[in-house]
Design an enzyme around this catalytic site. Structure first.
Site, PDB file in Angstrom:
ATOM      1  N   LYS A 123       1.075  -1.143   0.004  1.00  0.00           N
ATOM      2  CA  LYS A 123       0.262   0.110   0.025  1.00  0.00           C
ATOM      3  C   LYS A 123       1.197   1.068  -0.025  1.00  0.00           C
ATOM      4  O   LYS A 123       1.838   1.308   0.537  1.00  0.00           O
ATOM      5  CB  LYS A 123      -0.514   0.564   1.607  1.00  0.00           C
ATOM      6  N   SER A 198     -10.148   1.434   3.467  1.00  0.00           N
ATOM      7  CA  SER A 198      -8.692   2.640   1.718  1.00  0.00           C
ATOM      8  C   SER A 198      -7.843   1.643   1.089  1.00  0.00           C
ATOM      9  O   SER A 198      -7.208   2.671   0.605  1.00  0.00           O
ATOM     10  CB  SER A 198      -8.388   3.519   3.035  1.00  0.00           C
ATOM     11  N   SER A 222      -9.912  -1.021   7.561  1.00  0.00           N
ATOM     12  CA  SER A 222      -8.805  -0.663   6.479  1.00  0.00           C
ATOM     13  C   SER A 222      -8.488  -1.451   5.452  1.00  0.00           C
ATOM     14  O   SER A 222      -8.492  -1.438   4.518  1.00  0.00           O
ATOM     15  CB  SER A 222      -8.184   0.408   6.262  1.00  0.00           C
TER      16      SER A 222
END
Lengths: 449, 154
Positions: A123, A198, A222
């Protein structure tokens, strides 16, 4: 806590909307439901066969294929699907080179780590020194950190190949990746839907087999939520289990780097790789890291009702009116599945349950307003030039941050302002502890023996 | 990050789905709040739910967004201030739920879990990759990081 239950009846094949050559690749392996078997000794229990990481290791060491061939196959699939999915913000140029290094070691009969040849997505709010790390934000567009995050360092030490940086909501603030400054990630199962957030890019990338496993971060769901949206395993470890060094801070008391995999075993192997105390993170736990993967047993070796004796509470307030009926039925289905496996599931009431969300919001906004003050355009990131220092801060941040981030910073600033700290932040801390006590009392006293 | 929660309606208690506040393509609402289901395209399905703010938050003055923006060092255009103010007010009213809980006996924990002493030894170490730090600085004049002058406002 694992977010995606791999239901044996669902998702028996690959996403249909992606092109056909994509669909011909490796099918999803589903954990079969427990079958009655006579008790076996520990020595007879083999690890689950649905682990990509273990099967890759086996194939590399037996010479069935090379790391380079594996990497090429993943990269081809990645390039084919990326225009539709938009999971990645940056793709590494060094994948084949690193794969070749693994092959050279194997040829020389040298030891290779448990993640050797495994392609890992990271990420983009997790720092990687050799690739840009933007946090999904314009304010860090083009930024290259001077160090790797500890989690990334450990992945690399064990032979993992970082294939690229995945898309996210800006600084982790959001639940769809629509708040990314750069692109929106599509759900591989239905391109008209979001991948969640996210960590949407990390979830979609594993779901579409653009990489084997990936790293995400979870502050308020997330990792768990996009894993559920994309039908992959997503795990948020206990706070402190994994070092936060190199994870761009959102809410320092809540952030946790988490793992995505196509199987529980893979998530467990990755978790083991990145867990453990880190001298650069004073909040990281010194508790020993068990070998998670060695504790997994293939479902075929489990006796029937393997969870006999486990008492589970189902919080009534989470399935009350206002919850979508489809969601309610899936939760009830999961509860029945647990009962089939031997659990005793009881509905319990936790009326203060709903306080968790506003308390979380106050804590997260407040901490993020403080954490994001470092993005001022002075030492790194994108700067808007100005004649005066305050204008430099104000304009760099106004231009660099998206609206979602600005909102949360303003909210947090309000909650922490002089005179408001007691009413909001301190109170939210108290509510947090109060809820912990409530949960414990339900677990200890609210479930029938 | 916003967790994907369900909207629970129970009498006068205001339960908001977090999608509600943070979708800035919404129009600002007055007394009703809108629940948005965020699909990939921004054509949200709007479900209206009745909400009333309860709790003691109304005893504190409403947020001065312009002042907050100054404090947070983010410049906001007047239209942005107008856009943000009602949304922030909505969320703050929602926070009001916490005011009604009796918490006199609860200590504010730094974290809900406990952690042990974990500081490393206070011995300075040289960071090897100083060059990378230098190249990241937008305005650098060796050995200084350059910034414009500070204007004294008070």
């Amino acid at each position: 806590m694992l977010s995606a239950m791999q239901h044996p009846l669902l998702f028996s094949r690959f996403p249909r909307h992606i092109s056909s050559s994509f669909a011909k690749s490796r099918p999803l392996h589903i954990l079969s439901s427990a079958q009655p078997t006579a008790g076996l000794s520990v020595a007879d229990q083999s690890p689950p066969s649905n682990s990509q990481i273990l099967s890759i290791r086996h194939s590399l060491l037996s010479g069935h294929f090379t790391a380079t061939q594996l990497a090429e196959s993943y990269l081809n699939r990645l390039k084919l699907t990326e225009p539709q999915l938009n999971s990645f913000l940056h793709i590494s140029n060094n994948v084949l080179k690193e794969a070749q290094e693994i092959d050279d070691k194997i040829k020389k009969k040298e030891e290779v780590g448990p993640l050797a040849g495994v392609l890992v997505g990271v990420k983009d709010n997790i720092c990687t020194a050799d690739m840009p790390s933007t946090g999904g934000s314009r304010i860090l567009e083009g930024y290259r950190p001077p160090f790797d995050a500890t989690a990334v360092k450990r992945v690399k030490e064990l032979g993992g190949i970082v294939v690229g940086k995945t898309n996210l909501d800006e600084f982790g603030m959001g639940s769809t990746t629509e708040a990314s400054a750069f692109k929106v990630t599509a759900n591989p199962w239905d391109l008209s839907r979001v991948a969640g957030g996210s960590s949407g890019g990390s979830a979609a990338a594993v779901s579409a087999r653009q990489c084997v496993v990936s790293l995400g971060s979870d502050t308020g769901g997330s990792v768990r939520q996009p894993a559920s949206f994309c039908d992959v395993v997503g795990l948020k470890p206990t706070y402190g289990r994994v070092s936060r060094f190199g994870l761009m801070a959102y809410a320092s008391s809540l952030d946790a780097s988490g793992c995505f995999g196509s199987s529980v075993t893979d998530a467990g192997i990755l978790l083991h790789a990145i867990s453990g105390h880190d001298r650069f993170d004073a909040t990281s736990s010194k508790q020993e890291v068990p070998d998670y993967a060695s504790q997994f047993i293939s479902a075929t070796f489990l006796k029937s009702r393997p969870l006999e004796g486990l008492r589970v509470g189902l919080i009534r307030e989470t399935i009350d009116e206002g919850v979508d009926s489809g969601v309610k039925s899936v939760i009830h289905g999961a509860a029945s599945h647990l009962e089939q496996l031997g659990c005793m599931v009881t509905e319990v009431s936790l009326p203060s349950f709903s306080l968790g969300l506003p308390a979380y919001y106050i804590l997260a906004s407040s901490e993020s307003s403080s954490n994001l003050s470092r993005y001022d355009g002075v030492r790194y990131g994108n700067q808007v030039s100005a004649d005066e220092l305050n204008s430099l801060y104000e304009d760099s941040r106004a231009k660099g941050f998206g609206p979602e981030v600005k909102m949360r910073i303003l909210m947090g600033t309000y909650a922490l302002s002089a005179g408001y700290y007691d009413a909001y932040y301190k109170r939210a801390q108290q509510v947090s502890l109060y809820l912990k006590h409530m949960y414990l009392s339900v677990i200890l006293f609210g479930l029938p023996r | 990050m916003a967790s994907r929660t369900s909207l629970m309606l129970r009498g006068l208690s205001p339960y908001y789905c977090c999608c509600c506040f943070f979708n800035l393509s919404s129009r600002s609402s007055s007394s009703s709040s809108k629940l948005f289901f965020l699909g990939k395209n921004s054509n949200p399905t709007i479900r209206y739910c009745s909400t009333k703010a309860t709790g003691g938050a109304s005893s504190l003055p409403p947020p001065d967004v312009t002042h907050l923006a100054k404090t947070a060092r983010i410049s906001l255009a007047p239209n942005e201030v107008e856009e943000f103010a009602p949304k922030i007010q909505q969320v703050i009213d929602w926070f009001g739920q916490l005011q009604v809980v009796d918490l006199d006996s609860v200590e504010p924990a730094i974290r809900a879990e406990s952690l042990h002493e974990n500081a490393r030894e206070d011995i300075p170490e040289t960071f090897e990759n100083r060059e990378a730090i230098r190249t990241s600085v937008p305005s650098y004049d060796d050995p200084y990081i350059k910034v414009p002058k500070v204007l004294n406002k008070e």
